[in-house]
Write a protein that holds these residues in place. Structure first.
Motif, PDB file in Angstrom:
ATOM      1  N   ASP A 172     -46.575 -18.958 -42.869  1.00 35.98           N
ATOM      2  CA  ASP A 172     -45.449 -19.695 -42.290  1.00 35.98           C
ATOM      3  C   ASP A 172     -45.569 -21.196 -42.508  1.00 35.98           C
ATOM      4  N   GLY A 173     -46.563 -21.616 -43.305  1.00 38.75           N
ATOM      5  CA  GLY A 173     -46.743 -23.030 -43.600  1.00 38.75           C
ATOM      6  C   GLY A 173     -47.734 -23.744 -42.703  1.00 38.75           C
ATOM      7  N   THR A 174     -48.278 -23.066 -41.692  1.00 41.52           N
ATOM      8  CA  THR A 174     -49.237 -23.685 -40.786  1.00 41.52           C
ATOM      9  C   THR A 174     -50.561 -23.929 -41.506  1.00 41.52           C
ATOM     10  N   PRO A 175     -51.089 -25.167 -41.500  1.00 42.45           N
ATOM     11  CA  PRO A 175     -52.393 -25.415 -42.131  1.00 42.45           C
ATOM     12  C   PRO A 175     -53.502 -24.701 -41.350  1.00 42.45           C
ATOM     13  N   VAL A 176     -54.360 -23.984 -42.062  1.00 40.71           N
ATOM     14  CA  VAL A 176     -55.496 -23.311 -41.435  1.00 40.71           C
ATOM     15  C   VAL A 176     -56.741 -23.621 -42.255  1.00 40.71           C
ATOM     16  N   GLN A 177     -57.826 -23.935 -41.555  1.00 43.89           N
ATOM     17  CA  GLN A 177     -59.077 -24.278 -42.218  1.00 43.89           C
ATOM     18  C   GLN A 177     -60.280 -23.636 -41.558  1.00 43.89           C
ATOM     19  N   THR A 178     -60.163 -23.294 -40.284  1.00 42.56           N
ATOM     20  CA  THR A 178     -61.285 -22.753 -39.522  1.00 42.56           C
ATOM     21  C   THR A 178     -60.860 -21.450 -38.844  1.00 42.56           C
ATOM     22  N   PRO A 179     -61.820 -20.632 -38.403  1.00 44.21           N
ATOM     23  CA  PRO A 179     -61.454 -19.406 -37.686  1.00 44.21           C
ATOM     24  C   PRO A 179     -60.583 -19.655 -36.450  1.00 44.21           C
ATOM     25  N   PRO A 180     -60.872 -20.662 -35.597  1.00 44.63           N
ATOM     26  CA  PRO A 180     -59.978 -20.889 -34.454  1.00 44.63           C
ATOM     27  C   PRO A 180     -58.544 -21.235 -34.874  1.00 44.63           C
ATOM     28  N   GLU A 181     -58.400 -21.996 -35.961  1.00 45.64           N
ATOM     29  CA  GLU A 181     -57.054 -22.326 -36.434  1.00 45.64           C
ATOM     30  C   GLU A 181     -56.342 -21.082 -36.955  1.00 45.64           C
ATOM     31  N   LEU A 182     -57.083 -20.175 -37.587  1.00 45.35           N
ATOM     32  CA  LEU A 182     -56.482 -18.927 -38.047  1.00 45.35           C
ATOM     33  C   LEU A 182     -56.027 -18.086 -36.859  1.00 45.35           C
ATOM     34  N   VAL A 183     -56.854 -17.990 -35.832  1.00 47.16           N
ATOM     35  CA  VAL A 183     -56.481 -17.232 -34.638  1.00 47.16           C
ATOM     36  C   VAL A 183     -55.231 -17.835 -33.996  1.00 47.16           C
ATOM     37  N   ASP A 184     -55.188 -19.161 -33.898  1.00 44.61           N
ATOM     38  CA  ASP A 184     -54.004 -19.815 -33.320  1.00 44.61           C
ATOM     39  C   ASP A 184     -52.756 -19.505 -34.136  1.00 44.61           C
ATOM     40  N   ALA A 185     -52.892 -19.497 -35.471  1.00 42.88           N
ATOM     41  CA  ALA A 185     -51.745 -19.200 -36.330  1.00 42.88           C
ATOM     42  C   ALA A 185     -51.281 -17.763 -36.136  1.00 42.88           C
ATOM     43  N   LEU A 186     -52.223 -16.841 -35.992  1.00 41.06           N
ATOM     44  CA  LEU A 186     -51.857 -15.441 -35.775  1.00 41.06           C
ATOM     45  C   LEU A 186     -51.179 -15.244 -34.427  1.00 41.06           C
ATOM     46  N   LEU A 187     -51.687 -15.923 -33.396  1.00 41.37           N
ATOM     47  CA  LEU A 187     -51.157 -15.736 -32.045  1.00 41.37           C
ATOM     48  C   LEU A 187     -49.880 -16.536 -31.805  1.00 41.37           C
ATOM     49  N   LYS A 188     -49.559 -17.453 -32.702  1.00 45.60           N
ATOM     50  CA  LYS A 188     -48.301 -18.186 -32.567  1.00 45.60           C
ATOM     51  C   LYS A 188     -47.105 -17.246 -32.726  1.00 45.60           C
ATOM     52  N   ARG A 189     -47.294 -16.217 -33.555  1.00 51.18           N
ATOM     53  CA  ARG A 189     -46.291 -15.157 -33.734  1.00 51.18           C
ATOM     54  C   ARG A 189     -47.005 -13.819 -33.567  1.00 51.18           C
ATOM     55  N   PRO A 190     -47.216 -13.389 -32.319  1.00 48.32           N
ATOM     56  CA  PRO A 190     -48.079 -12.227 -32.085  1.00 48.32           C
ATOM     57  C   PRO A 190     -47.413 -10.869 -32.285  1.00 48.32           C
ATOM     58  N   LEU A 191     -46.096 -10.816 -32.465  1.00 48.01           N
ATOM     59  CA  LEU A 191     -45.419  -9.523 -32.519  1.00 48.01           C
ATOM     60  C   LEU A 191     -45.961  -8.590 -33.607  1.00 48.01           C
ATOM     61  N   PRO A 192     -46.249  -9.076 -34.824  1.00 46.02           N
ATOM     62  CA  PRO A 192     -46.824  -8.150 -35.816  1.00 46.02           C
ATOM     63  C   PRO A 192     -48.145  -7.522 -35.354  1.00 46.02           C
ATOM     64  N   LEU A 193     -48.996  -8.313 -34.701  1.00 42.40           N
ATOM     65  CA  LEU A 193     -50.258  -7.778 -34.184  1.00 42.40           C
ATOM     66  C   LEU A 193     -50.000  -6.718 -33.126  1.00 42.40           C
ATOM     67  N   LEU A 194     -49.090  -7.008 -32.216  1.00 41.27           N
ATOM     68  CA  LEU A 194     -48.817  -6.104 -31.102  1.00 41.27           C
ATOM     69  C   LEU A 194     -48.155  -4.816 -31.571  1.00 41.27           C
ATOM     70  N   ARG A 195     -47.182  -4.937 -32.459  1.00 38.37           N
ATOM     71  CA  ARG A 195     -46.485  -3.739 -32.932  1.00 38.37           C
ATOM     72  C   ARG A 195     -47.387  -2.865 -33.782  1.00 38.37           C
ATOM     73  N   ASN A 196     -48.224  -3.491 -34.601  1.00 43.13           N
ATOM     74  CA  ASN A 196     -49.126  -2.697 -35.435  1.00 43.13           C
ATOM     75  C   ASN A 196     -50.147  -1.962 -34.578  1.00 43.13           C
ATOM     76  N   PHE A 197     -50.687  -2.637 -33.555  1.00 40.62           N
ATOM     77  CA  PHE A 197     -51.623  -1.951 -32.662  1.00 40.62           C
ATOM     78  C   PHE A 197     -50.930  -0.798 -31.951  1.00 40.62           C
ATOM     79  N   THR A 198     -49.711  -1.028 -31.471  1.00 38.25           N
ATOM     80  CA  THR A 198     -48.981   0.020 -30.760  1.00 38.25           C
ATOM     81  C   THR A 198     -48.675   1.197 -31.676  1.00 38.25           C
TER      82      THR A 198
END
Length: 269
Positions: A172-198
């Motif tokens: 989505d264009g969010t700069p990511v460089q570290t694991p915490p930044e990657l987690v923040d980017a994933l959780l900024k739009r959590p629906l794919p994570l939630l739907r896939n787990f469900t």
């Protein structure tokens, strides 16, 4: 390492925490051997115990050795494998298979001056082809953000004597460089994570894969769980209270006969 991940997930169920804590948990479960491997202090004995992280480099499941070793090669890390794993297993959006005739990264290990290339340098050479770039631009930034973890899951700052360059841009264009930044980017739009787990939870409960006609049900489970901060109990109860779980469709008699016939034929062979 596998036990660490199992214990984290069990703690989420036991404490009825949000599924999102699986990705942002600031604690884990280690014994003395694993704690020493991670560089954690004040852990003794073979029994696993809950410990809090002193920093934010290893939060959630993406900091677990079980994932990091699984997505590495024997002699080096693989941002491509790690990025593909996140897309396929966590987000439910697997990238397409590579086009035929594409060389492996291992075929470009040295530069013209004989210096060992870093993983990032090999990747940039590899994705010079437009056919490769279309998929790698999604996978590589995810994997590079985790490249501070070596093949065994230890934290590192250099590779082949060179400082690691883990900069990238999330899809989505969010700069990511570290694991915490990657987690923040994933959780900024959590629906794919939630739907896939469900979806995976529903497939486990139903004993079959989730089909296209199940998607409205999956979306409704996630929407209803939002009010409860996506607690695991909300997702689990959403599955077991659904008609798909409570009213299993009976197979036609002809289909049952064909299935039995196939099983008998296989046994005879």
């Amino acid at each position: 390492m596998k036990r660490e991940t199992e214990l984290l997930f069990q703690s989420l169920i036991r404490e009825d925490r949000s599924l999102l804590d699986f990705f942002r948990a600031d604690y884990t479960f280690v014994n003395e051997r694993l704690a020493h491997h991670y560089g954690l202090e004040n852990v003794a004995g073979r029994d696993f115990q809950r410990v809090s992280y002193p920093g934010d480099e290893r939060v959630g499941v993406l900091g677990h050795g079980s994932v990091l070793v699984l997505t590495s090669l024997a002699n080096r890390t693989s941002p491509v494998l790690r990025g593909k794993w996140v897309m396929e297993v966590l987000l439910g959006t697997p990238p397409p298979p590579p086009p035929p005739g594409v060389p492996d990264l291992d075929e470009t290990e040295e530069s013209m001056d004989g210096r060992l290339l870093t993983t990032r340098e090999r990747m940039e050479m590899h994705r010079a082809s437009p056919a490769c770039r279309s998929c790698h631009r999604f996978m590589d930034p995810i994997g590079l953000a985790l490249d501070n973890f070596d093949v065994t899951g230890k934290w590192r700052l250099r590779e082949n004597g060179m400082p690691l360059d883990t900069r990238g841009d999330f899809y989505d264009g969010t700069p990511v460089q570290t694991p915490p930044e990657l987690v923040d980017a994933l959780l900024k739009r959590p629906l794919p994570l939630l739907r896939n787990f469900t979806e995976n939870l529903a497939a486990y409960a139903l004993g079959r894969r989730v089909e296209y006609y199940d998607q409205p049900w999956i979306r409704s489970i996630v929407e209803d769980a939002e009010e409860d901060d996506y607690r695991l109990s909300s997702l689990i109860m959403g599955v077991v209270n659904g008609d798909a779980f409570r009213m299993k469709r009976a197979m036609p008699a002809t289909a049952v006969e064909e299935e039995v016939s196939e099983e008998v034929s296989e046994d005879r062979r």
